[in-house]
Design an enzyme around this catalytic site. Structure first.
Site, PDB file in Angstrom:
ATOM      1  N   ASN A 187      21.034  11.942 -76.410  1.00 47.25           N
ATOM      2  CA  ASN A 187      21.575  10.616 -76.137  1.00 47.25           C
ATOM      3  C   ASN A 187      22.724  10.806 -75.156  1.00 47.25           C
ATOM      4  O   ASN A 187      23.768  11.354 -75.514  1.00 47.25           O
ATOM      5  CB  ASN A 187      22.067   9.972 -77.439  1.00 47.25           C
ATOM      6  CG  ASN A 187      22.657   8.590 -77.219  1.00 47.25           C
ATOM      7  OD1 ASN A 187      22.872   8.160 -76.089  1.00 47.25           O
ATOM      8  ND2 ASN A 187      22.928   7.887 -78.312  1.00 47.25           N
ATOM      9  N   VAL A 188      22.518  10.383 -73.913  1.00 46.91           N
ATOM     10  CA  VAL A 188      23.514  10.659 -72.873  1.00 46.91           C
ATOM     11  C   VAL A 188      24.838   9.936 -73.107  1.00 46.91           C
ATOM     12  O   VAL A 188      25.849  10.272 -72.479  1.00 46.91           O
ATOM     13  CB  VAL A 188      22.976  10.311 -71.466  1.00 46.91           C
ATOM     14  CG1 VAL A 188      21.822  11.223 -71.080  1.00 46.91           C
ATOM     15  CG2 VAL A 188      22.596   8.834 -71.369  1.00 46.91           C
ATOM     16  N   ASN A 235      18.681  10.345 -64.344  1.00 49.51           N
ATOM     17  CA  ASN A 235      17.656   9.304 -64.270  1.00 49.51           C
ATOM     18  C   ASN A 235      17.683   8.337 -65.453  1.00 49.51           C
ATOM     19  O   ASN A 235      17.211   7.207 -65.333  1.00 49.51           O
ATOM     20  CB  ASN A 235      16.276   9.976 -64.188  1.00 49.51           C
ATOM     21  CG  ASN A 235      15.137   9.014 -64.368  1.00 49.51           C
ATOM     22  OD1 ASN A 235      14.887   8.148 -63.530  1.00 49.51           O
ATOM     23  ND2 ASN A 235      14.427   9.141 -65.485  1.00 49.51           N
ATOM     24  N   SER A 270      19.176   2.027 -57.734  1.00 45.26           N
ATOM     25  CA  SER A 270      18.173   0.968 -57.616  1.00 45.26           C
ATOM     26  C   SER A 270      18.547   0.091 -56.425  1.00 45.26           C
ATOM     27  O   SER A 270      19.729   0.016 -56.054  1.00 45.26           O
ATOM     28  CB  SER A 270      18.141   0.117 -58.894  1.00 45.26           C
ATOM     29  OG  SER A 270      17.429  -1.081 -58.692  1.00 45.26           O
ATOM     30  N   TYR A 302      23.439  -4.212 -65.048  1.00 43.05           N
ATOM     31  CA  TYR A 302      22.600  -3.188 -64.422  1.00 43.05           C
ATOM     32  C   TYR A 302      23.036  -2.941 -62.977  1.00 43.05           C
ATOM     33  O   TYR A 302      23.176  -1.785 -62.542  1.00 43.05           O
ATOM     34  CB  TYR A 302      21.149  -3.644 -64.475  1.00 43.05           C
ATOM     35  CG  TYR A 302      20.144  -2.642 -63.972  1.00 43.05           C
ATOM     36  CD1 TYR A 302      19.793  -1.541 -64.750  1.00 43.05           C
ATOM     37  CD2 TYR A 302      19.520  -2.803 -62.740  1.00 43.05           C
ATOM     38  CE1 TYR A 302      18.853  -0.625 -64.307  1.00 43.05           C
ATOM     39  CE2 TYR A 302      18.581  -1.893 -62.285  1.00 43.05           C
ATOM     40  CZ  TYR A 302      18.251  -0.803 -63.071  1.00 43.05           C
ATOM     41  OH  TYR A 302      17.324   0.099 -62.614  1.00 43.05           O
ATOM     42  N   ALA A 303      23.262  -4.016 -62.220  1.00 47.37           N
ATOM     43  CA  ALA A 303      23.674  -3.885 -60.826  1.00 47.37           C
ATOM     44  C   ALA A 303      25.000  -3.152 -60.711  1.00 47.37           C
ATOM     45  O   ALA A 303      25.193  -2.319 -59.814  1.00 47.37           O
ATOM     46  CB  ALA A 303      23.765  -5.265 -60.173  1.00 47.37           C
ATOM     47  N   ALA A 304      25.929  -3.460 -61.623  1.00 44.86           N
ATOM     48  CA  ALA A 304      27.236  -2.803 -61.592  1.00 44.86           C
ATOM     49  C   ALA A 304      27.101  -1.300 -61.769  1.00 44.86           C
ATOM     50  O   ALA A 304      27.739  -0.508 -61.071  1.00 44.86           O
ATOM     51  CB  ALA A 304      28.137  -3.387 -62.683  1.00 44.86           C
ATOM     52  N   LYS A 359      24.357   0.585 -61.268  1.00 48.15           N
ATOM     53  CA  LYS A 359      23.573   1.221 -60.218  1.00 48.15           C
ATOM     54  C   LYS A 359      24.344   1.288 -58.898  1.00 48.15           C
ATOM     55  O   LYS A 359      24.116   2.176 -58.076  1.00 48.15           O
ATOM     56  CB  LYS A 359      22.235   0.498 -60.035  1.00 48.15           C
ATOM     57  CG  LYS A 359      21.301   0.660 -61.239  1.00 48.15           C
ATOM     58  CD  LYS A 359      21.049   2.125 -61.553  1.00 48.15           C
ATOM     59  CE  LYS A 359      20.067   2.329 -62.672  1.00 48.15           C
ATOM     60  NZ  LYS A 359      19.827   3.767 -62.969  1.00 48.15           N
TER      61      LYS A 359
END
Length: 241
Positions: free
Chosen positions: A55-56, A82, A134, A147-149, A151
């Protein structure tokens, strides 16, 4: 015939399926000993790909896994960050838990492992780190603020680490791949009409395949990209041209 990653040790987070699987398989076929790190079970069997549960988001676990790999193999030549999740919602509806969960995996998880492996590579004098971002990290997307933040942040991390880990003359390269819409298991649940819409947003009029992302990762992992560092490479079929 010498393969591209002969005698290399490669670590891939989120390596049990999807893009991670494609990269693990590509690295293995080119001679690497690959450690696939993931919370889920392996969905495939491949020679020279070893699974380790991780678990990262668990910093202590990341250190333990790093130490175990070094103890067994003595080195790490390639790291692919990844592992990632999505928890989509419009910002006005997004809960703190949704926000934090994505930050923890997609951003903190990248830091938790690289904080050990990056300095190790600097000390051994060589290595390649590949962050998976992404197109959303560059252009944003409605309902994916979290998610955008993350990536977008890993792009900046990659540029910073390209400077830090080579600071004392080590041949350590750090680059980032920004995939477009790629046919992993997540997209297989998307309605066909939406997939057609995504495909028409690209100059190549189709969606990507995991192997196409993996081939770019292989390039960055190998000596073919020996003079490439600090870069963001979009693999999206010309989606935003």
């Amino acid at each position: 015939m010498t393969r591209l990653l002969s005698d290399k040790v490669a670590v891939v987070t989120g390596g049990a399926r999807g893009l991670g699987q494609a990269m693990c398989e590509a690295f293995s076929e080119e001679g690497a000993r690959v450690i696939a790190l993931d919370m889920g079970e392996m969905t495939y069997n491949k020679e020279n790909v070893e699974y380790m549960e991780l678990n990262v988001t668990d910093s202590d676990a990341c250190q333990s896994v790093y130490e175990a790999i070094i103890e067994k193999y003595g080195k790490i030549d390639v790291l692919v960050n990844n592992a990632g999740i999505t928890k989509d919602a419009l910002t006005r509806k997004m809960t703190e838990d949704q926000w934090q969960a994505v930050i923890d995996v997609n951003l903190n998880g990248v830091f938790n492992l690289t904080r050990h492996i990056g300095p190790h590579m600097a000390e051994q004098g060589s290595g390649s780190i590949i962050n998976i971002s992404s197109v959303v990290g560059t252009y944003g997307n409605i309902g994916q603020a979290n998610y955008a933040a993350t990536k977008g942040a890993v792009v900046s991390l990659g540029k910073t680490w390209a400077k830090e880990f080579a600071m004392k003359g080590a041949d350590v390269r750090v680059n980032t791949i920004a995939p477009g819409y790629t046919m992993t298991d997540i997209l297989k649940t998307v309605p066909e009409d939406l997939l057609d819409k995504f495909a028409k947003m690209t100059m190549l009029n189709r969606l990507g395949q995991p192997e196409e992302i993996a081939s770019v990762a292989l390039f960055l992992a190998s000596d073919m990209s020996s003079y490439v560092t600090g870069q963001l490479i979009s693999v999206d079929g010309g989606m935003r041209l």
